[in-house]
Scaffold this active site. Structure first.
Site, PDB file in Angstrom:
ATOM      1  N   THR A 154      53.322  54.824 -38.357  1.00 13.06           N
ATOM      2  CA  THR A 154      54.147  53.452 -38.439  1.00 13.06           C
ATOM      3  C   THR A 154      54.566  53.038 -37.387  1.00 13.06           C
ATOM      4  O   THR A 154      54.853  51.929 -37.275  1.00 13.06           O
ATOM      5  CB  THR A 154      55.264  53.755 -39.681  1.00 13.06           C
ATOM      6  OG1 THR A 154      55.989  54.858 -39.170  1.00 13.06           O
ATOM      7  CG2 THR A 154      54.675  54.175 -41.184  1.00 13.06           C
ATOM      8  N   GLU A 155      54.526  53.689 -36.161  1.00 22.09           N
ATOM      9  CA  GLU A 155      55.252  53.037 -34.837  1.00 22.09           C
ATOM     10  C   GLU A 155      54.700  53.641 -33.676  1.00 22.09           C
ATOM     11  O   GLU A 155      54.323  54.906 -33.709  1.00 22.09           O
ATOM     12  CB  GLU A 155      56.729  53.164 -34.758  1.00 22.09           C
ATOM     13  CG  GLU A 155      57.470  52.610 -33.840  1.00 22.09           C
ATOM     14  CD  GLU A 155      57.985  51.133 -34.094  1.00 22.09           C
ATOM     15  OE1 GLU A 155      58.328  50.404 -33.335  1.00 22.09           O
ATOM     16  OE2 GLU A 155      57.680  50.826 -35.672  1.00 22.09           O
ATOM     17  N   VAL A 202      55.225  57.309 -32.173  1.00 21.18           N
ATOM     18  CA  VAL A 202      56.660  57.539 -32.136  1.00 21.18           C
ATOM     19  C   VAL A 202      57.197  57.754 -33.326  1.00 21.18           C
ATOM     20  O   VAL A 202      58.373  58.273 -33.358  1.00 21.18           O
ATOM     21  CB  VAL A 202      57.311  56.722 -31.310  1.00 21.18           C
ATOM     22  CG1 VAL A 202      57.050  56.735 -29.906  1.00 21.18           C
ATOM     23  CG2 VAL A 202      57.279  55.279 -31.632  1.00 21.18           C
ATOM     24  N   SER A 203      56.483  57.207 -34.445  1.00 20.85           N
ATOM     25  CA  SER A 203      56.989  57.525 -35.699  1.00 20.85           C
ATOM     26  C   SER A 203      55.897  57.434 -36.742  1.00 20.85           C
ATOM     27  O   SER A 203      55.080  56.700 -36.796  1.00 20.85           O
ATOM     28  CB  SER A 203      58.207  56.475 -36.178  1.00 20.85           C
ATOM     29  OG  SER A 203      58.920  56.645 -37.591  1.00 20.85           O
ATOM     30  N   SER A 204      56.058  58.094 -38.111  1.00 19.79           N
ATOM     31  CA  SER A 204      55.214  58.096 -39.056  1.00 19.79           C
ATOM     32  C   SER A 204      56.175  58.346 -40.245  1.00 19.79           C
ATOM     33  O   SER A 204      57.148  58.610 -40.361  1.00 19.79           O
ATOM     34  CB  SER A 204      54.359  59.046 -38.776  1.00 19.79           C
ATOM     35  OG  SER A 204      54.755  60.415 -38.966  1.00 19.79           O
TER      36      SER A 204
END
Length: 371
Positions: free
Chosen positions: A70-71, A83-85
């Site tokens: 997601t990021e 860096v994000s999921s």
């Protein structure tokens, strides 16, 4: 029933069929698509494709039981990295079930991410019982807005998760949705005696698993979960993580041969046990047709990716510690012990920072001290 509710029911069916049932109501009630307005898919060439709510198939993809990146962030070298999921919902639920949550429990989540997991917790326990932190300020702000839009108000902050959140302690449970090389004793100090800490312990890439620890007066202690799982490593700063590339001269070092897979995480338990003999985090990368490992003390190993006609691969090693020899020794020990799976392994963490991995029971006499 709206389209997303039908999809959420299908997701709950899928997760339930995999053995997780206690959180069905939360899965059906919390709209995952609110927390995943976009996601990214990486291609074989390293490039990324973005899918948003404007694209066909976006919502259907969001309600599948799979993780979603997601990021992204860009490293100083120009690489785009995750860096994000949003974690696979089935894994989220397995972790929440392992926490053994009850009404009135106060929970600290390390790794807010999209906010979806915090929403599941708030739906079940009430917003006032849920606290969540993340190093990413923009992630926390976006999660707070999404939660507020659904009438949920867990307490969030942008801070380093290894510190916990002492201002709101004590907690009954701490859950980390990122991996850490060690379990911070600060978490033990913020959990009530008898409380639990669930964390993905990984001293090196893929070397470890989820472990559920109970707080005792003088230690944290518990067992690894039977099914392997992996999370992104905790970040120390709100920026793209540093790319660790082994910098060694592969023409130096001693030569040997191996019949083992050059990617040791194909044998996850021995790779984890090998960490007890290695000097800190092991960096990994590829150099042409070789897998390369290195540590900060100058130790390194390279293994050919393709075997020769006899099934052997060339190994070269250098530095103070022979990394590949440590893995092969751990593999032999694991074989001699009957190839125990994760559910036979446990962990004891003490205030002095010692991390003792044990087989079957803390007093079994068979164990490894992680460095």
């Amino acid at each position: 029933m709206t389209a997303w509710q039908q999809l959420a029911r299908g997701l709950a069916d899928e997760v339930e069929a995999d053995g997780a049932t206690a959180w069905r109501d939360a899965l059906e009630s919390v709209p995952r698509h609110v927390f995943v307005p976009r996601f990214y898919v990486q291609h074989a060439d390293g490039g990324w494709t973005e899918t948003t709510s404007r694209d066909d198939g976006w919502m259907t993809a969001v309600y599948r039981d799979r993780p979603l990146v997601t990021e992204l962030a860009t490293t100083p070298e120009g690489h785009r990295v995750t860096v994000s999921s949003s974690t696979k919902p089935g894994l989220m639920v397995r972790m929440l079930e392992a926490l053994d949550l009850h009404a009135g429990h106060r929970v600290l989540e390390i790794g807010t991410g999209t906010g979806y997991n915090a929403a599941l917790l708030a739906h079940r326990l009430g917003s006032e019982q849920v606290f969540s932190v993340d190093i990413g300020a923009s992630l926390v702000n976006a999660a707070r807005a999404r939660l507020t839009g659904l009438g949920l108000a867990p307490t969030l902050a942008a801070t380093h998760g290894a510190d916990g959140w002492p201002q709101h302690a004590p907690f009954d449970r701490i859950i980390a949705t990122c991996s850490l090389p060690q379990v911070p004793w600060a978490w033990a100090e913020q959990v009530s005696e008898g409380g639990r800490v669930l964390v993905d312990l990984k001293p090196s890439v893929h070397a470890g698993n989820l472990v559920s620890l109970t707080r005792h007066a003088d230690r944290l202690e518990g067992r690894f979960l039977p099914r392997w799982a992996g999370f992104m490593a905790i970040r120390d700063e709100d920026s793209a993580p540093e790319t660790l590339v082994p910098a060694v001269d592969l023409d130096e070092g001693t030569r040997s041969a191996t019949r083992l897979d050059p990617l040791p995480w194909s044998s996850l338990v021995p790779w984890f046990l090998a960490q007890a003999a290695l000097p800190g985090e092991v960096a990994f990368g590829y150099r042409g047709d070789k897998a390369v490992f290195s540590t900060n003390d100058g130790s390194w190993a390279s293994i050919g990716l393709k075997p020769d006609d006899t099934g052997e691969r060339e190994v070269r090693q250098g530095g103070p510690v022979r990394i590949w020899d440590a893995f092969e020794a751990a593999q032999r020990t694991w074989d001699e012990l009957g190839r125990p799976n994760w559910d036979r392994l446990g962990l004891t963490v003490t205030p002095d920072g010692r991390h003792r991995v044990w087989l079957d029971a803390p007093a079994s006499g068979i164990g490894w001290d992680l460095r």
